[in-house]
Design a protein around this motif. Structure first.
Motif, short mmCIF file in Angstrom:
data_model
loop_
_atom_site.label_atom_id
_atom_site.label_comp_id
_atom_site.label_asym_id
_atom_site.label_seq_id
_atom_site.Cartn_x
_atom_site.Cartn_y
_atom_site.Cartn_z
N PHE A 212 12.64 -0.62 5.01
CA PHE A 212 11.39 -0.56 5.21
C PHE A 212 10.29 0.09 6.07
CE2 PHE A 212 8.05 -0.51 2.26
CZ PHE A 212 8.20 0.62 1.41
N SER A 213 10.02 1.17 5.87
CA SER A 213 8.67 1.62 6.75
C SER A 213 7.62 2.40 5.43
CB SER A 213 9.31 2.33 7.31
OG SER A 213 8.67 3.38 8.20
N ILE A 214 6.40 2.68 5.81
CA ILE A 214 5.88 2.72 5.75
C ILE A 214 5.00 3.82 6.88
CG2 ILE A 214 3.68 3.63 4.50
CD1 ILE A 214 4.25 0.96 2.72
N TYR A 215 6.51 4.64 7.76
CA TYR A 215 5.45 5.20 8.73
C TYR A 215 5.80 4.49 9.85
CZ TYR A 215 5.57 9.99 11.94
OH TYR A 215 5.16 10.54 12.61
N SER A 216 6.38 3.10 10.54
CA SER A 216 6.35 2.33 11.32
C SER A 216 7.28 1.80 12.16
CB SER A 216 5.91 0.92 10.70
OG SER A 216 6.18 0.99 8.91
N GLN A 299 -0.20 -8.44 15.82
CA GLN A 299 -0.65 -9.87 16.08
C GLN A 299 0.57 -10.73 16.49
OE1 GLN A 299 -2.95 -10.97 12.59
NE2 GLN A 299 -5.03 -11.07 14.53
N ARG A 428 11.21 -9.62 3.72
CA ARG A 428 10.99 -8.71 3.86
C ARG A 428 10.52 -8.37 6.04
NH1 ARG A 428 6.33 -6.99 -0.29
NH2 ARG A 428 7.80 -6.32 -1.85
N TRP A 431 10.51 -5.81 7.76
CA TRP A 431 9.46 -4.51 7.18
C TRP A 431 8.32 -5.11 8.89
CZ3 TRP A 431 7.75 -4.03 1.09
CH2 TRP A 431 9.26 -4.16 0.84
N TYR A 432 8.56 -5.79 9.16
CA TYR A 432 7.24 -6.35 9.80
C TYR A 432 6.97 -5.88 11.38
CZ TYR A 432 5.18 -7.36 4.95
OH TYR A 432 5.18 -6.94 3.52
N GLU A 436 3.37 -3.12 14.02
CA GLU A 436 2.24 -3.61 14.38
C GLU A 436 1.73 -4.06 12.99
OE1 GLU A 436 -0.31 -2.66 16.06
OE2 GLU A 436 0.17 -1.52 17.62
N GLY A 437 3.11 -3.67 11.97
CA GLY A 437 2.52 -5.02 11.10
C GLY A 437 2.91 -6.86 10.72
N THR A 439 1.44 -9.09 10.83
CA THR A 439 -0.13 -9.81 11.39
C THR A 439 -0.27 -10.80 10.61
OG1 THR A 439 -0.96 -8.55 9.18
CG2 THR A 439 -0.64 -7.38 11.65
N LEU A 440 -1.19 -11.59 10.26
CA LEU A 440 -1.33 -13.19 9.81
C LEU A 440 -1.71 -12.48 8.12
CD1 LEU A 440 -4.32 -14.56 10.79
CD2 LEU A 440 -2.26 -15.46 10.70
N ASN A 441 -1.69 -11.27 7.27
CA ASN A 441 -1.44 -10.33 6.51
C ASN A 441 -0.31 -10.53 5.39
OD1 ASN A 441 -3.61 -9.15 7.32
ND2 ASN A 441 -3.71 -8.04 5.01
N ILE B 214 1.57 -1.27 6.07
CA ILE B 214 2.22 -2.12 6.66
C ILE B 214 0.95 -1.53 8.35
CG2 ILE B 214 3.65 -2.53 8.43
CD1 ILE B 214 5.83 -1.72 5.74
N TYR B 215 0.01 -1.96 8.38
CA TYR B 215 -1.08 -1.07 9.07
C TYR B 215 -1.11 0.22 8.77
CZ TYR B 215 -3.89 -1.73 12.87
OH TYR B 215 -4.94 -1.36 13.56
#
Lengths: 472, 472
Positions: A212-216, A299, A428, A431-432, A436-437, A439-441, B214-215
């Motif tokens: 899965f991607s949001i342009y990452s 991160q 997921r 996905w990260y 850059e995704g 992160t702590l989120n 995702i950032y």
């Protein structure tokens, strides 16, 4: 999580084995007949495991999470060979001592130091467009003026093999392999550059290894074969891979311009060992581990900040709770996992003569989402013992046998050591991963605290049992 | 989808109205008692609507989807005032004629032309870190040397009000309002800069208006108040907003360095009108619409390539199927929706004297995922007619009355025109909206074809009914 090239090559072989072992799993699960005495001994830990879980979930695990947050926000990405990684190691050493555990040592080694200086990709034809890229660790640079070349989109190594050299020579090969699983798809990232270079490609861009991607774009390790021209290699997004595939299918010529500048050398780094000495067999060890380095994007909170932190936490919390098991519990914060298990390999080499003392080896490097159980490698009896122990953690009692638990510890498991990696709700994760995704989120205090409690309580039982975990 | 500032201001008022109208909906739904003759007439369309749906789903809609794909991949992002937008308009004009419909005209107007030249943000304190930003449309630039300033993280306009001027003066205000709904959260993007500037802020960064990230930063329109210092304003990611919130909460001073360069002027653009003339009342119209412009990131595939395309398709496919309704069907491809419904406003002004001829106005600008039904504005009887028509599209028969159907057509609805926007399974719409993630990857040929068939068949019935849609 990273995967040594060596392991990647093993993987396709393993995939067949997995199918077979699943049959084996059923067999040993049905045939788990432990001695009544052992079953009773394991059952006797129920109070202490419940206590550890509860103390961590409601109290110490939450404090630990805030320390984890501070660590991640203070250091962010911690790539191999950088000063920030070394500072973050110092921080963990100090934190260990602050928590009253002084038995912390480091083992120095040489690690890769690959630095992303500048990178850009632009589509020149059929129209101008910026293309997000993320160079792969150890990629070489382009010449200062960059590369301007036609693109050929290729789906698989099979298709690459079948394509004549003339169609590839002088071109940028875009590998557009869709995500099947990490193990199956990562070969385009790790081996694509050399395979394409052998057919005359001038660079490779690889569809990011993600479902899965949001342009990452997602980075990661790659490795050049010996005696093959080293060409620049980077990730592109799923979206741009699809775009170039559609453009090529419609008969359009695609021209890209790439500028990629990196610097490579080596630096010193350290594996960090935190020991809670066993009160009966101090020479015997249960190892719990995660890696402290990360890629240079995001991160490094998920990969592997979370796993490193819950593993570091095991000797610390047991010491706080005054729970000293019979065997030593050693937390290892591996360094330089991402460029290819460099810290773990060095540790294995250095400690090869004392592997018999490692009773069990654990790793968390696939997320610290809601914990589910363990992926276990070892003899049928070893797995039966783990299964018996997991009963008292229900519903965290899932047990699998992928043949490939974790990443750093796989090289130990290959030597016959029993071990386990943490199973968690990590659908997921990719996905990260390496983007850059990371992160702590993506983390959640309740889940991480539950992972930490489970991890510590399980390790405690294994380290304290009267019986060693039997090998093959 | 974009929202005029004017409308945004109306929104908080509307939110109360929505609560009330939901009660009203139930009432009028219970009381829908249409004349038997009208019910019979509507029922008589069932064969033709089934035929349209079927032809589009299995055949013409798929061809249309491939044309949509080619359009999106050829032009990509199409920001207001750019040459690429004008070329894309020419392409649609030619495509209309290619499909045998010659009645296509354009209406010229002046539109904003805001160009993103260069932007970067770096955290200097507490440690170095790149911060992804995406300036908001119409943002001014920083001075050439950029801005280096301390950050203050603020949750809401209420908190901004309560914070003393000294705590804000000379600082970069980071608005960290978590996503509740687009309408409720977008005010920080659209109005934040002027509100912060009034208290002496030198720039604002706004947590992206999205429930998931995702950032990925999300751009959009903003507007400066008159006689307030214009300060640079941009989106940051959800992840970095959370990071800065945590850092501030831990007592750390955050310093950022911003460089943001944009250029603003105006250009000519065009609304595009595609007519299928009515065979009985050619002066009366049913309008179907979507906007052809997009933001300058991603491909503008979802917002609003899909909605523009299915609306353009209505007169084209009905002409192909030789289905000429009694009234004219006019597809409008709005220009410059993103900077603030500029095309729609100009159209309204120019056609104000002939609004009585608009029988019904439709818009698709909230995604072309799986179609569900319509959000309808109009008199109770108008909504009853729509409800009766929707019966033959079951399960695409959901009907809502938000009071805010679409974005461009809201200004017509406010003049008393009945209208509807497309309801669809767009739960993930704001994951991609105004970001690099708005690409063809979020679309699906089956869903878009189904939207297109429904859109065309519904518009056909409304345009062909013997009765005009009654106004309030």
């Amino acid at each position: 999580m990273e995967i040594l090239l060596k392991i990647i090559i093993i993987l396709s072989a393993i995939s067949t084995v997995i199918v077979n072992t699943s049959v084996v799993i059923n067999r040993w699960e049905d045939e788990c007949e432990l001695e009544a005495e052992l079953v009773a001994e394991i059952a006797s830990y129920e109070n202490v495991t419940k206590r550890i879980m509860e103390e961590v979930r409601t109290n110490y695990g939450r404090t630990m999470y805030h320390e984890y947050e501070r660590f991640i926000d203070k250091f962010g990405a911690r790539p191999s060979g950088t000063e920030v990684l070394e500072s973050s190691i110092d921080h963990m050493i100090n934190l260990t001592k602050y928590h009253g555990l002084d038995d912390v040592t480091t083992e120095e080694l040489e690690v890769p130091h690959w630095v992303r200086i500048y990178e850009s990709a632009k589509m020149y034809q059929p129209h101008m467009k910026n293309i997000a890229i993320l160079g792969f660790g150890s990629s070489v640079s382009t010449l200062p003026q960059g590369i301007t070349a036609e693109v050929i989109v290729i789906n698989s190594f099979d298709e690459l093999e079948k394509t004549d050299r003339k169609s590839i020579e002088g071109k940028i090969v875009v590998f557009d392999a869709h995500y099947v699983s990490y193990g199956k798809t990562v070969i385009y990232r790790s081996q694509g550059a050399s395979k394409a270079a052998k057919k005359g490609a001038v660079a490779t861009l690889v569809r990011s290894i993600t479902p899965f991607s949001i342009y990452s774009p997602h980075t990661g390790a790659q490795s050049y074969e010996n005696n093959v021209t080293q060409i620049p290699t980077a990730a592109i997004t799923v979206e741009d891979a699809d775009l170039m595939r559609r453009l090529q299918d419609s008969g359009v010529t695609i021209v890209l311009h790439l500028k990629m500048f990196y610097r490579s050398d080596t630096k010193k780094s350290r594996n960090t060992l935190v020991d809670l000495k066993g009160n009966l067999y101090p020479e015997k060890q249960v190892i719990v581990s995660g890696h402290i380095d990360s890629w240079d994007v995001g991160q490094g909170a998920m990969d592997d900040g979370g796993g490193m932190m819950i593993s570091w936490f095991v000797p610390v919390i047991l010491n706080t709770l005054k729970l000293k098991p019979k065997r030593t519990i050693r937390a290892i914060l591996w360094t330089a996992e991402e460029p290819g298990l460099i810290g773990a390999q060095e540790y294995l080499k250095k400690h090869l003569h004392e592997l018999d003392n490692i009773n069990f080896i654990m790793e968390s490097d696939e997320g610290t989402f809601k914990p589910l159980g363990l992926d276990v490698a070892g003899s049928p009896k070893a797995r039966c013992i783990v299964k018996e122990v997991l009963k008292q953690f229900t519903p965290i009692n899932k047990i699998t046998n992928s043949g490939y638990p974790g990443s750093d510890i796989v090289i130990f498991v290959e030597k016959g050591l029993p071990g386990a990696s943490l199973l968690n709700e990590n659908e997921r994760y990719f996905w990260y991963h390496h983007s850059e995704g990371d992160t702590l989120n993506v983390q959640n205090i309740d889940n991480v605290a539950e992972c930490a409690g489970f991890w510590a309580a399980f390790a405690y039982v294994i380290a304290d049992l009267s019986m060693d975990i039997p090998r093959q």
